[in-house]
Motif scaffolding. Structure first.
Motif, PDB file in Angstrom:
ATOM      1  N   ALA A  10      48.091  46.210  29.557  1.00 36.35           N
ATOM      2  CA  ALA A  10      48.050  45.913  30.984  1.00 36.35           C
ATOM      3  C   ALA A  10      49.463  45.701  31.443  1.00 36.35           C
ATOM      4  N   ASP A  11      49.700  45.825  32.727  1.00 33.21           N
ATOM      5  CA  ASP A  11      51.006  45.467  33.245  1.00 33.21           C
ATOM      6  C   ASP A  11      50.818  44.494  34.395  1.00 33.21           C
ATOM      7  N   ALA A  12      51.951  44.029  34.934  1.00 39.13           N
ATOM      8  CA  ALA A  12      51.881  42.969  35.928  1.00 39.13           C
ATOM      9  C   ALA A  12      51.165  43.407  37.192  1.00 39.13           C
ATOM     10  N   ALA A  13      51.046  44.702  37.420  1.00 39.72           N
ATOM     11  CA  ALA A  13      50.410  45.176  38.637  1.00 39.72           C
ATOM     12  C   ALA A  13      48.909  45.348  38.487  1.00 39.72           C
ATOM     13  N   ASP A  14      48.402  45.220  37.214  1.00 42.82           N
ATOM     14  CA  ASP A  14      46.982  45.422  36.982  1.00 42.82           C
ATOM     15  C   ASP A  14      46.169  44.328  37.663  1.00 42.82           C
ATOM     16  N   PRO A  15      44.923  44.613  38.061  1.00 41.55           N
ATOM     17  CA  PRO A  15      44.060  43.558  38.589  1.00 41.55           C
ATOM     18  C   PRO A  15      43.700  42.579  37.505  1.00 41.55           C
ATOM     19  N   ALA A  16      43.269  41.402  37.913  1.00 43.71           N
ATOM     20  CA  ALA A  16      42.881  40.386  36.952  1.00 43.71           C
ATOM     21  C   ALA A  16      41.715  40.889  36.105  1.00 43.71           C
ATOM     22  N   ASP A  17      41.659  40.419  34.864  1.00 42.66           N
ATOM     23  CA  ASP A  17      40.588  40.785  33.952  1.00 42.66           C
ATOM     24  C   ASP A  17      39.248  40.364  34.555  1.00 42.66           C
ATOM     25  N   PRO A  18      38.292  41.288  34.677  1.00 43.12           N
ATOM     26  CA  PRO A  18      37.026  40.941  35.304  1.00 43.12           C
ATOM     27  C   PRO A  18      36.114  40.097  34.428  1.00 43.12           C
ATOM     28  N   ALA A  19      36.465  39.897  33.154  1.00 42.81           N
ATOM     29  CA  ALA A  19      35.627  39.100  32.276  1.00 42.81           C
ATOM     30  C   ALA A  19      35.557  37.659  32.769  1.00 42.81           C
ATOM     31  N   ASP A  20      34.483  36.987  32.381  1.00 45.27           N
ATOM     32  CA  ASP A  20      34.280  35.606  32.802  1.00 45.27           C
ATOM     33  C   ASP A  20      35.395  34.728  32.260  1.00 45.27           C
ATOM     34  N   PRO A  21      36.192  34.057  33.126  1.00 43.88           N
ATOM     35  CA  PRO A  21      37.284  33.223  32.645  1.00 43.88           C
ATOM     36  C   PRO A  21      36.808  32.056  31.806  1.00 43.88           C
ATOM     37  N   ALA A  22      35.572  31.606  31.982  1.00 47.60           N
ATOM     38  CA  ALA A  22      35.061  30.486  31.201  1.00 47.60           C
ATOM     39  C   ALA A  22      34.916  30.844  29.727  1.00 47.60           C
ATOM     40  N   ASP A  23      34.873  32.152  29.400  1.00 46.89           N
ATOM     41  CA  ASP A  23      34.745  32.590  28.020  1.00 46.89           C
ATOM     42  C   ASP A  23      36.079  32.576  27.286  1.00 46.89           C
ATOM     43  N   ALA A  24      37.174  32.449  28.000  1.00 50.32           N
ATOM     44  CA  ALA A  24      38.497  32.520  27.404  1.00 50.32           C
ATOM     45  C   ALA A  24      39.029  31.124  27.098  1.00 50.32           C
ATOM     46  N   ALA A  25      39.888  31.041  26.072  1.00 49.51           N
ATOM     47  CA  ALA A  25      40.584  29.784  25.800  1.00 49.51           C
ATOM     48  C   ALA A  25      41.644  29.534  26.867  1.00 49.51           C
ATOM     49  N   VAL A  26      42.322  30.601  27.260  1.00 51.15           N
ATOM     50  CA  VAL A  26      43.344  30.531  28.319  1.00 51.15           C
ATOM     51  C   VAL A  26      43.127  31.697  29.263  1.00 51.15           C
ATOM     52  N   GLU A  27      43.127  31.414  30.546  1.00 51.34           N
ATOM     53  CA  GLU A  27      43.009  32.460  31.569  1.00 51.34           C
ATOM     54  C   GLU A  27      44.021  32.166  32.663  1.00 51.34           C
ATOM     55  N   VAL A  28      44.983  33.067  32.831  1.00 47.23           N
ATOM     56  CA  VAL A  28      46.020  32.928  33.859  1.00 47.23           C
ATOM     57  C   VAL A  28      45.968  34.158  34.745  1.00 47.23           C
ATOM     58  N   ALA A  29      45.872  33.960  36.046  1.00 49.04           N
ATOM     59  CA  ALA A  29      45.777  35.080  36.977  1.00 49.04           C
ATOM     60  C   ALA A  29      46.681  34.828  38.179  1.00 49.04           C
ATOM     61  N   GLY A  30      47.624  35.733  38.393  1.00 47.26           N
ATOM     62  CA  GLY A  30      48.509  35.653  39.548  1.00 47.26           C
ATOM     63  C   GLY A  30      49.326  34.377  39.603  1.00 47.26           C
ATOM     64  N   LEU A  31      49.694  33.834  38.441  1.00 45.74           N
ATOM     65  CA  LEU A  31      50.395  32.545  38.397  1.00 45.74           C
ATOM     66  C   LEU A  31      51.811  32.669  38.951  1.00 45.74           C
TER      67      LEU A  31
END
Length: 255
Positions: A10-31
């Protein structure tokens, strides 16, 4: 090595991962993190799955430590979303901090306190029961058993780094954040840190390791995210960052 050039997942321009963020240990989007007129982090997206170790690589000022500080609840985000173990670090700061074990890049130790006193304080703050055997085992693992009752003011930089990893790992957190854990650390300390990371992954924790040492990062992490000027420019398999070809690919990503 495969001989292929690493391909970013992925690169910085990609959309956020559509997977459920609650399933991840860490989820950072557009920080984003701004200090006055300076954008220290400018739209970083990251995802660390449970049981995965991800390395953050990049030059000084790339935004690695600032991203880690946001996840640890030390620095507030200016924009975007950051979750640890499903908890928003801005909306649920106490729950997020309880889920995290954090080794900061600098500081974090009380000069007039001993390693054992540091561990006692951490255990009391986290209301841990039966923590002493694990604490002793970690001190021995990191070759700090003989100095457990010496004040840290006289510790070398590497000894302080080792103790910081011990403190981060004591309560077996769901998310382990290690910022420059190998800096100035001898081979015994490096091997002990590897073991802590492997143990965390084995029990299903997510691990994020920020380091300048690419060769160590690719040994212990399955993926590498490269930051440049506050932006994630690529996420690649650790295998593609190994060896001489990996070094050339890494330099190209930093150019």
């Amino acid at each position: 090595m495969t001989g292929r050039e690493p391909q970013p997942t992925a690169d910085a321009a990609d959309p956020a991962d559509p997977a459920d963020p609650a399933d991840a240990a860490v989820e950072v989007a557009g920080l984003c993190v701004r200090f006055g007129a300076v954008d220290a982090v400018a739209g970083v997206d990251l995802r660390v799955e449970a049981g995965q170790a991800l390395a953050l690589l990049g030059r000084n000022g790339a935004g690695k430590s600032t991203t880690m500080r946001v996840l640890a609840g030390v620095v507030p985000p200016s924009a975007g979303r950051a979750l640890v173990a499903g908890h928003d670090v801005h909306a649920e700061p106490l729950a997020a901090k309880r889920a995290v074990g954090y080794c900061p890049d600098v500081g974090g130790l009380v000069p007039r306190a001993t390693p054992w006193e540091h561990l006692q304080l951490s255990a009391r703050l986290r209301r841990l029961d039966g923590w002493e055997p694990r604490a002793r085992a970690l001190l021995e693992q990191f070759d700090l058993g003989d100095v457990a009752h010496r004040v840290t003011a006289g510790f070398s930089h590497g000894m302080g780094r080792r103790l910081s990893v011990v403190l981060a790992a004591l309560h077996e957190p769901r998310v382990l954040l290690l910022d420059e854990p190998f800096d100035g650390v001898d081979p015994v300390g490096v091997e002990a840190t590897f073991t802590v990371i492997e143990d965390a992954r084995a029990r299903g924790a997510g691990v994020l390791v920020s380091t300048h040492l690419r060769d160590l990062a690719v040994e212990v992490c399955s993926e590498v995210a490269v930051l440049r000027a506050g932006v994630r420019v690529a996420t690649v398999s650790a295998d593609h960052m190994a060896g001489d070809e990996g070094a050339r690919a890494y330099r190209a990503l930093l150019a």
